[in-house]
Each structure stands twice: as structure tokens, then as C-alpha cells.
Design an enzyme around this catalytic site. Sequence first.
Site, PDB file in Angstrom:
ATOM      1  N   GLN A 134     -76.761 -88.521  95.179  1.00 42.19           N
ATOM      2  CA  GLN A 134     -75.985 -87.281  95.099  1.00 42.19           C
ATOM      3  C   GLN A 134     -74.566 -87.519  95.607  1.00 42.19           C
ATOM      4  OE1 GLN A 134     -77.185 -84.367  97.966  1.00 42.19           O
ATOM      5  NE2 GLN A 134     -76.359 -82.631  96.834  1.00 42.19           N
ATOM      6  N   GLY A 135     -73.564 -87.282  94.763  1.00 39.50           N
ATOM      7  CA  GLY A 135     -72.175 -87.456  95.149  1.00 39.50           C
ATOM      8  C   GLY A 135     -71.502 -86.118  95.404  1.00 39.50           C
ATOM      9  N   SER A 137     -70.615 -84.834  99.295  1.00 38.10           N
ATOM     10  CA  SER A 137     -69.767 -84.903 100.484  1.00 38.10           C
ATOM     11  C   SER A 137     -68.684 -85.968 100.351  1.00 38.10           C
ATOM     12  CB  SER A 137     -70.611 -85.212 101.723  1.00 38.10           C
ATOM     13  OG  SER A 137     -71.517 -84.166 101.989  1.00 38.10           O
ATOM     14  N   SER A 169     -77.093 -90.936 100.212  1.00 35.26           N
ATOM     15  CA  SER A 169     -78.407 -91.553 100.383  1.00 35.26           C
ATOM     16  C   SER A 169     -78.861 -92.231  99.099  1.00 35.26           C
ATOM     17  CB  SER A 169     -79.438 -90.492 100.791  1.00 35.26           C
ATOM     18  OG  SER A 169     -79.071 -89.886 102.003  1.00 35.26           O
ATOM     19  N   GLU A 254     -82.368 -78.055  96.373  1.00 38.53           N
ATOM     20  CA  GLU A 254     -82.390 -78.908  97.554  1.00 38.53           C
ATOM     21  C   GLU A 254     -82.880 -78.132  98.773  1.00 38.53           C
ATOM     22  OE1 GLU A 254     -79.399 -81.950  99.995  1.00 38.53           O
ATOM     23  OE2 GLU A 254     -78.564 -80.510  98.569  1.00 38.53           O
ATOM     24  N   GLU A 394     -75.810 -74.313 110.779  1.00 37.64           N
ATOM     25  CA  GLU A 394     -74.834 -73.227 110.909  1.00 37.64           C
ATOM     26  C   GLU A 394     -74.489 -72.640 109.537  1.00 37.64           C
ATOM     27  OE1 GLU A 394     -74.754 -75.814 114.404  1.00 37.64           O
ATOM     28  OE2 GLU A 394     -74.592 -76.230 112.260  1.00 37.64           O
TER      29      GLU A 394
END
Length: 411
Positions: A134-135, A137, A169, A254, A394
Site C-alpha cells: 500500500q502506497g 503514507s 509493509s 482496512e 486519535e
Amino acid sequence: MSADQQKDTPEQAEYRAHAQAWLAENTPEPPTVRLPQSPLEIMTTDQLSYLQAWQKSAYDAGLVGCDYPVEVGGGGRQNCQRIANEEMRRARTPFMPNVIGLGMAAPTVFYHAQEELKQRLLPKLFSGEDIWCQGFSEPGAGSDLASVQTFAERKGDKWVINGHKVWTSLAHFAEWMILLLRTDKSVKHDGLSYFVVPIKSALGKGVTVRPLIKITGETGFNEVIFEDLEVDDSYRLDELGKGWQVAMTTLAHERGAGELVTPSSGGMKSESTHNTSAMALIDLARRTARNGATAAEDPLVRDQIMQQLIREQGLAENNRRGRVTELLDHPMRLALQNKLLMSEIMQDSAGIAMDIEGAAASLYLGDGSAPDGGQWPMAYMNSFGFTIAAGTSEVQRNILGERVLGMAKSK
């Protein structure tokens, strides 16, 4: 007959019987290599090969992707993936390695890709032959996902991608990446587009993958750098500028709030696997000496474990309730709690285990004196990744407050 079986439709009951019969004959033996605690920490080809073989066999048996249409490599069933997951966990199978592919890429591709691309990508995703990453962040865009700056410039029917993704990851094994990037710098959310990108075939030719060493010493995370990588426009999902909306499909699944159930398995007992449940804490406390007795006889420890048991049972009941539409006052109230609660329960359980172990919690993997082989300290350190990934705790609380409770936005 179990409570689950009592609620099965005739089709589901037939499918459950098939899953049980196949698993009784085909659950693999424990591996000869040490497995990580989760798919996100797979480091070696030996680990990956063992887990890929398991996922492929489960897919061939119809236990993976069974709720997807046959035309895209699925089983063409309805509401059966949950049953497959229950039976695989009950049989204590290994976990599946293609966790990002199954939980995020598959539903996103299914809902937003062109039909030809679905038929091309999904079968090998379900089987585990193609690993996905997964690209999202970036070094300057973590929780503020809409601020990503990886940019794609259009050149005819191609796009040229430049940028930097981080905390990626499984990128060191991935054939494919789901990629959120910017195609318009003049607007924020509406300037984002979403692509699927073949990265393994482009290594050294526009794609660089660099491992990031975690506090545990493992290298499941990576950074991925794009330098003039050229991809075809057919790899774009949905319309140009609709990347934010497509990303919401990814994030909903997710976080456990998507329409499609993610294939999942696990529970295998071996020296290299680890259980962070409250029942495992009870076992640990009974084996740990403290003040001439055991930690299980300490009232504070007993209370901490009991609170964890209550939280785990509450989460399980929430999941059961979430499957009954008539019991939901808001469709996302329980679903959006899942990721937040599961990650924090796991982190708190590992923290309690560290307290129970006391000074022995400083002993790590490979130390013959480490309780449970040093797995609890590793679980504790790994747990912080889970309370950050898919949106920090958060951020999850903000989402629940704003989208479920209707509270004013924080900014």
C-alpha cells in the site's frame, strides 16, 4: 450445533461443512522456520514461501475470495467468507501472507477498476501468487493523507510518477502496489488520483525499495522511491481526481467497515507463533513466580486480566451484533470501532504481560531464559505499529466523533 451453525442458511451450512471437511484433511504442518507474529513482519523468502503455499491451497479449496464473482476469480457465493474465516481460525491454520492484497487492494480493485483489470489482477491476488503493498503514507503526509505529494504527470496514454512513500509493509516482496498520488497540484482532495502499479518488475528501473529496521529488529516496513516511473493510464482506478473517494473504499475495508469480508486465517500453534489474548495472559500469570506465589494470585493482576476478558468479549459481541442490520442504530458505529478497539486491546494485553514478567520482560528472542521465547516483548513493540497504521487511534476517535456522533470537526 454451534450458535453460528444455527444461523446458517442452507447454502451457508453446505459451505461450512465443505470448509470443515477440507480443513480436517489439509491444515498444514507447522513450519520449519520461525514465522513472524503477523504478515506485516515477513522478512525471508522461506517464511513467505510457506505462507504462500498455504494461501494458494486455501484459495484452490474455495476458502479465499469466495464472496467475489466467479468472473474475477472468486467463488460466486454470498456471505460465506465469514464462515470460511471462522472455520480456518477454528482449525488453527497459519495466517495468510497477502494481508494488504486481500484486505485493501482486492475490494478497491473490485469496486473501482475496469473489468479487464479486475480479471487480470484478482485471481493471483486471492491465491497469494502476487503480493501487494500500500502506497499511502509519505515522509510529509502521514495522518493528513490528503497532503500526499507523490506526483504523476500525464504524457499521452502514460503517466510518469515521481515521489517517496514510507512505512510500506511487504514492499520488499510485492509485485503490485495500490498507490494514492497527486495529479493536480492546484487543489487538495480533488487533485488526488489512485493507481495500481507493478513495482517488482520496475525495481531498478524507476522504483527503489529500501527496508526500514523496526525497534523489534524486523524489516517488514520499507520506503519506496519513484523516479520517472512510467505506467499506463489503464492502471488508474476510477476517474481522474477521484483518488480520495477511492482511498475511502480502501480505508473502510482496512478498518473492518467495508462491504466485503476480508479473507483471514490464523491460530496455528508453534514455537514461533504467539497468542495475545487474555486467556494467554492467564496462562502466563499462572507460570510466573511472584513473592512466593504466582502472579495469578496477585489481585491487581487478576483485575487487569479480567478487564481484558470483558473487553474481548464485548468486542466479540459487537461483531455479532454488527451482522444484524436491525440492531444497528448507525451503519458505521460498530464497524468503525473495530480497528481502534482491536489494536488497543492487543497493545494493553502485551503491556500487562510485560508487567507480569517483570525484569524477565527485558529478555528477548533467542534468550533461553526469556518467558515464552521472548514473544511478549516483541508483541508489545509490534503493537504500536497497529495503533498507528490505518489511521492512528486519535484519528479513529475523530472519525467516530465526526461521522458517527455528529460532533463538530476538530479543525
